[in-house]
Design a protein around this motif. Structure first.
Motif, PDB file in Angstrom:
ATOM      1  N   PHE A 301     -11.568   9.768   3.273  1.00  0.00           N
ATOM      2  CA  PHE A 301     -13.033   9.757   3.179  1.00  0.00           C
ATOM      3  C   PHE A 301     -13.399   9.165   4.545  1.00  0.00           C
ATOM      4  N   VAL A 302     -12.639   8.405   5.307  1.00  0.00           N
ATOM      5  CA  VAL A 302     -13.097   7.264   6.301  1.00  0.00           C
ATOM      6  C   VAL A 302     -12.240   7.761   7.689  1.00  0.00           C
ATOM      7  N   ALA A 303     -13.346   7.696   8.687  1.00  0.00           N
ATOM      8  CA  ALA A 303     -12.898   7.877  10.133  1.00  0.00           C
ATOM      9  C   ALA A 303     -12.615   6.278  10.614  1.00  0.00           C
ATOM     10  N   GLY A 304     -12.065   6.270  11.809  1.00  0.00           N
ATOM     11  CA  GLY A 304     -11.778   4.900  12.366  1.00  0.00           C
ATOM     12  C   GLY A 304     -10.324   4.454  12.182  1.00  0.00           C
ATOM     13  N   HIS A 305      -9.449   5.166  11.319  1.00  0.00           N
ATOM     14  CA  HIS A 305      -8.246   4.674  10.983  1.00  0.00           C
ATOM     15  C   HIS A 305      -7.457   4.541  12.283  1.00  0.00           C
ATOM     16  N   LEU A 306      -6.424   3.867  12.137  1.00  0.00           N
ATOM     17  CA  LEU A 306      -5.172   3.730  13.246  1.00  0.00           C
ATOM     18  C   LEU A 306      -4.085   3.920  12.705  1.00  0.00           C
ATOM     19  N   ALA A 307      -3.242   2.960  11.871  1.00  0.00           N
ATOM     20  CA  ALA A 307      -2.046   3.139  11.429  1.00  0.00           C
ATOM     21  C   ALA A 307      -2.131   3.818  10.084  1.00  0.00           C
ATOM     22  N   ASN A 308      -1.092   4.670   9.664  1.00  0.00           N
ATOM     23  CA  ASN A 308      -0.692   4.830   8.328  1.00  0.00           C
ATOM     24  C   ASN A 308       0.823   4.574   8.411  1.00  0.00           C
ATOM     25  N   CYS A 309       1.237   3.606   7.557  1.00  0.00           N
ATOM     26  CA  CYS A 309       2.518   3.159   7.476  1.00  0.00           C
ATOM     27  C   CYS A 309       3.237   3.277   5.886  1.00  0.00           C
ATOM     28  N   TRP A 310       4.301   3.935   5.714  1.00  0.00           N
ATOM     29  CA  TRP A 310       4.606   4.298   4.301  1.00  0.00           C
ATOM     30  C   TRP A 310       5.844   3.443   4.129  1.00  0.00           C
ATOM     31  N   GLY A 311       5.913   3.160   2.734  1.00  0.00           N
ATOM     32  CA  GLY A 311       6.994   2.654   2.009  1.00  0.00           C
ATOM     33  C   GLY A 311       6.774   2.249   0.664  1.00  0.00           C
ATOM     34  N   ASP A 312       8.048   2.088  -0.233  1.00  0.00           N
ATOM     35  CA  ASP A 312       7.640   2.026  -1.630  1.00  0.00           C
ATOM     36  C   ASP A 312       7.681   0.398  -2.008  1.00  0.00           C
ATOM     37  N   ASP A 326      -9.921   0.318  12.847  1.00  0.00           N
ATOM     38  CA  ASP A 326     -10.272  -0.413  13.913  1.00  0.00           C
ATOM     39  C   ASP A 326     -11.224  -1.227  13.549  1.00  0.00           C
ATOM     40  N   GLN A 327     -10.918  -2.512  14.408  1.00  0.00           N
ATOM     41  CA  GLN A 327     -11.813  -3.675  14.499  1.00  0.00           C
ATOM     42  C   GLN A 327     -11.850  -4.436  12.966  1.00  0.00           C
ATOM     43  N   GLN A 328     -11.125  -4.094  12.097  1.00  0.00           N
ATOM     44  CA  GLN A 328     -11.181  -4.876  10.779  1.00  0.00           C
ATOM     45  C   GLN A 328      -9.957  -5.651  10.628  1.00  0.00           C
ATOM     46  N   SER A 329     -10.094  -6.959   9.832  1.00  0.00           N
ATOM     47  CA  SER A 329      -8.959  -7.726   9.724  1.00  0.00           C
ATOM     48  C   SER A 329      -8.050  -7.542   8.412  1.00  0.00           C
ATOM     49  N   THR A 330      -8.481  -6.536   7.625  1.00  0.00           N
ATOM     50  CA  THR A 330      -7.699  -6.270   6.518  1.00  0.00           C
ATOM     51  C   THR A 330      -6.915  -4.889   6.714  1.00  0.00           C
ATOM     52  N   ALA A 331      -5.589  -4.955   5.943  1.00  0.00           N
ATOM     53  CA  ALA A 331      -4.707  -3.914   5.965  1.00  0.00           C
ATOM     54  C   ALA A 331      -4.898  -3.469   4.572  1.00  0.00           C
ATOM     55  N   ARG A 332      -5.183  -2.176   4.149  1.00  0.00           N
ATOM     56  CA  ARG A 332      -5.456  -1.870   2.862  1.00  0.00           C
ATOM     57  C   ARG A 332      -4.197  -0.954   2.372  1.00  0.00           C
ATOM     58  N   SER A 345      -8.494   1.940  -2.878  1.00  0.00           N
ATOM     59  CA  SER A 345      -8.131   0.911  -1.867  1.00  0.00           C
ATOM     60  C   SER A 345      -7.997  -0.581  -2.381  1.00  0.00           C
ATOM     61  N   SER A 346      -6.831  -1.213  -2.301  1.00  0.00           N
ATOM     62  CA  SER A 346      -6.771  -2.667  -2.267  1.00  0.00           C
ATOM     63  C   SER A 346      -6.420  -3.446  -1.122  1.00  0.00           C
ATOM     64  N   ILE A 347      -6.886  -4.529  -1.011  1.00  0.00           N
ATOM     65  CA  ILE A 347      -6.329  -5.611   0.224  1.00  0.00           C
ATOM     66  C   ILE A 347      -4.769  -5.893   0.236  1.00  0.00           C
ATOM     67  N   ALA A 348      -4.139  -5.201   1.188  1.00  0.00           N
ATOM     68  CA  ALA A 348      -2.527  -5.702   1.098  1.00  0.00           C
ATOM     69  C   ALA A 348      -2.683  -7.075   1.654  1.00  0.00           C
TER      70      ALA A 348
END
Length: 576
Positions: A301-312, A326-332, A345-348
């Motif tokens: 739903f959101v623009a402005g994303h940079l990384a998508n990083c995958w793992g179990d 971009d410009q946020q301190s939280t990884a979701r 979404s949860s704050i990782a």
């Protein structure tokens, strides 16, 4: 009463604000206290510098840290030639000259080719690359594009983001003796564009690596434009070449950043995730036998994303994703529900400062994935996975190529295990670049949920060799050398190392008694290749009586003991 209702209304928000990973804040750990550069966009890489089965850490633009194995890191000398001076920096790591030591390429104001001298110092070989002097790039990626056993180099230049240029991308094929030939004749090598993140992946599982370059529009007035995505024609024609993909979704208008190809629903083909910047929302495409269907998820739903990083991250047998904005301190974190869909979404983790790059590694070797973030200043942070995986099982594999490139970049692993009573196949690919300007550990991690045995592991090497291994014990680190078999890496941490364990007698002939200071819940035995050894077990006072079954050759074996408190430990048994 009104205050009680207010608390009830705020409670879900408070829970949402809790980080799921534990931030490491040890003031004696230089990996989380070093003075970072102010470059806005930069990543990191996990790489095992000394083959001790502990992932070490490189953070762009130049910082290098050795994993000491006790949860701490030692800062090493900066990577020679890795420069500062612009707002972006990426890297890609692999054994470029196949000498047994990981090398790297870096992107910054002056990009670089850095060969490891074998002692964690690096020599700069930029002069070996033609048309490369003082070349600025946004990011870079290694791959064996033509499957000749040698890693090749791609650097991408973002038109509008560098103080020097603009230039097209630089693409070099490695030849014999460490020579490099610049390749041109493609749009990305000949034309200007806002090239951002390059990703090599065998998206069609045909045995060669394809190239995907996100290309945020930047100064292009028309708005979102198609990215630069290419199919490798090596398997189709017998000769390496790249063919621009024209079908959906690969020519759709995007504001492309990071491509990832992952089997989200464990159906045997690779789905697609693309993080987009300001002009388009992030995309997810489900692969239905080669037809890609755009789907709405909790992260599209959101623009402005940079990384998508995958793992179990929870070891339940399906892939989850961490996304940075971009410009946020939280990884979701978006957790896979097990049916190919994702939770909210949860704050990782919260770095406490703007972050962009993120990458996974089990840095503490406890069987679950941790992660690191990088960004300007305090955006660099380490997060430990302490609760998400519970007691669910796992396995990790380090691959070493012989005919293939030494780092096995481009190898594909397929693993089958009985998860919740069903035979589930999972897929992983060895990649030297799989996040925003960042790289996960080259060890391939599989969550196995309740499975204690791996039914089948298939490894398809870039050379074309395919190997199969069966009946492997879970919860082990394995090393596979191309054409030379599989072995357990015994450097794994023992979570219950504080438990007193006695094996009597040891060495053994056909039977022995196992006792411990904690209640024993279960026991398994396997050889140095991870193959399960059968035995009969019966109660014996506080422990167990083990009677070996059949004819078992003399040698060293491993005993894993599971305790009622959820811990486990590994001990060696010598068989006469």
């Amino acid at each position: 009463m009104k205050y009680f209702l207010l608390i009830l209304l705020l409670f879900p928000w408070c829970m949402q604000a809790q980080s799921l990973f534990t931030k490491v804040t040890d003031s004696n750990n230089p990996a989380v206290t070093y003075l970072n550069t102010n470059a806005t966009y930069k990543g990191l890489a996990w790489i095992d510098l000394d083959h001790d089965n502990l992932p070490d850490l490189f953070t762009s633009q130049r910082f290098l840290f050795h994993n000491d194995g006790n949860g701490n890191f030692t800062q090493l000398a900066d990577v020679n030639g890795a420069t500062v001076g612009q707002g972006a920096a990426g890297s890609s790591w692999g054994d470029i000259n196949n000498d047994g030591y990981p090398d790297c390429i870096t992107s910054s104001f002056i990009s670089g080719l850095h060969l490891n001298n074998g002692d964690n110092t690096f020599s700069v070989l930029n002069d070996s690359l033609s048309n490369f002097a003082n070349y600025p790039s946004w990011d870079c990626a290694l791959a064996d594009a033509n499957n000749d056993g040698l890693l090749d180099l791609v650097y991408v230049h973002a038109n509008g983001f560098h103080s020097v240029g603009p230039f097209p991308c630089r693409f070099y094929l490695q030849g014999a003796g460490g020579s490099f030939t610049q390749i041109t004749g493609y749009e990305f090598t000949d034309e200007l564009g806002a090239y951002t993140i390059p990703t090599w992946a065998d998206y069609d599982l045909d045995g060669d690596m394809d190239l995907f370059i996100g290309s945020g529009p930047v100064n292009n007035p028309p708005g979102a434009l198609p990215d630069y995505n290419y199919r490798n024609m090596l398997k189709e024609t017998g000769t390496f070449s790249l063919q621009r993909l024209t079908g959906a979704p690969f020519m759709s208008p995007q504001d492309g950043q990071t491509y990832n190809f992952i089997d989200v629903d464990n159906d045997g083909d690779l789905d697609v995730c693309l993080t987009n910047y300001a002009l388009a929302a992030t995309r997810f495409y489900r692969n239905n036998n080669g037809t890609y269907q755009s789907e709405t998820t909790s992260f599209t739903f959101v623009a402005g994303h940079l990384a998508n990083c995958w793992g179990d991250v929870d070891n339940d047998g399906d892939l989850d994703v961490i996304i940075t904005t971009d410009q946020q301190s939280t990884a979701r974190l978006y957790r896979n529900n097990g049916n190919g869909n994702f939770g909210v979404s949860s704050i990782a983790g919260d770095a406490g400062g703007s972050l962009c790059g993120v990458a996974f590694a089990d840095y503490d070797n406890d069987g679950d994935l941790d992660f690191y973030t990088n960004g300007p200043g305090s955006g660099r942070a380490l997060f430990q996975n302490t609760t998400l995986a519970g007691t669910r099982h796992w396995a990790q594999f380090t691959l070493e190529g012989i005919q293939s490139n030494r780092s096995a970049i481009g190898a594909t692993l397929r693993l089958k295990a009985q998860i919740n009573g069903n035979g589930i196949w999972q897929i992983r690919q060895v990649s030297a670049h799989n996040s925003f300007q960042s790289q996960n550990d080259l060890r391939q991690h599989f969550g196995l949920n309740d499975a204690t045995v791996i039914d089948t592991l298939e490894v398809r090497w870039p050379s074309g060799l395919t190997e199969h291994f069966t009946a492997l014990a879970a919860d082990n680190f394995y090393r596979i050398v191309e054409g030379q078999g599989i072995n357990i890496l015994t450097a794994a941490q023992e979570p219950a190392s504080d438990v007193e364990i006695n094996i009597n007698p040891n060495p053994v002939t056909s039977a022995f008694t196992l006792t411990a200071s904690e209640k024993i819940e279960d026991v398994e035995m396997f050889d140095a290749t991870g193959r399960i050894i059968s035995f009969q077990i019966s109660d014996h006072q506080q422990g167990r009586q083990i009677q070996l079954s059949g004819v078992i050759p003399a040698g060293v074996y491993f005993l894993r003991i599971y305790f009622a408190n959820g811990k486990n430990a590994i001990r060696q048994v010598v068989k006469h």
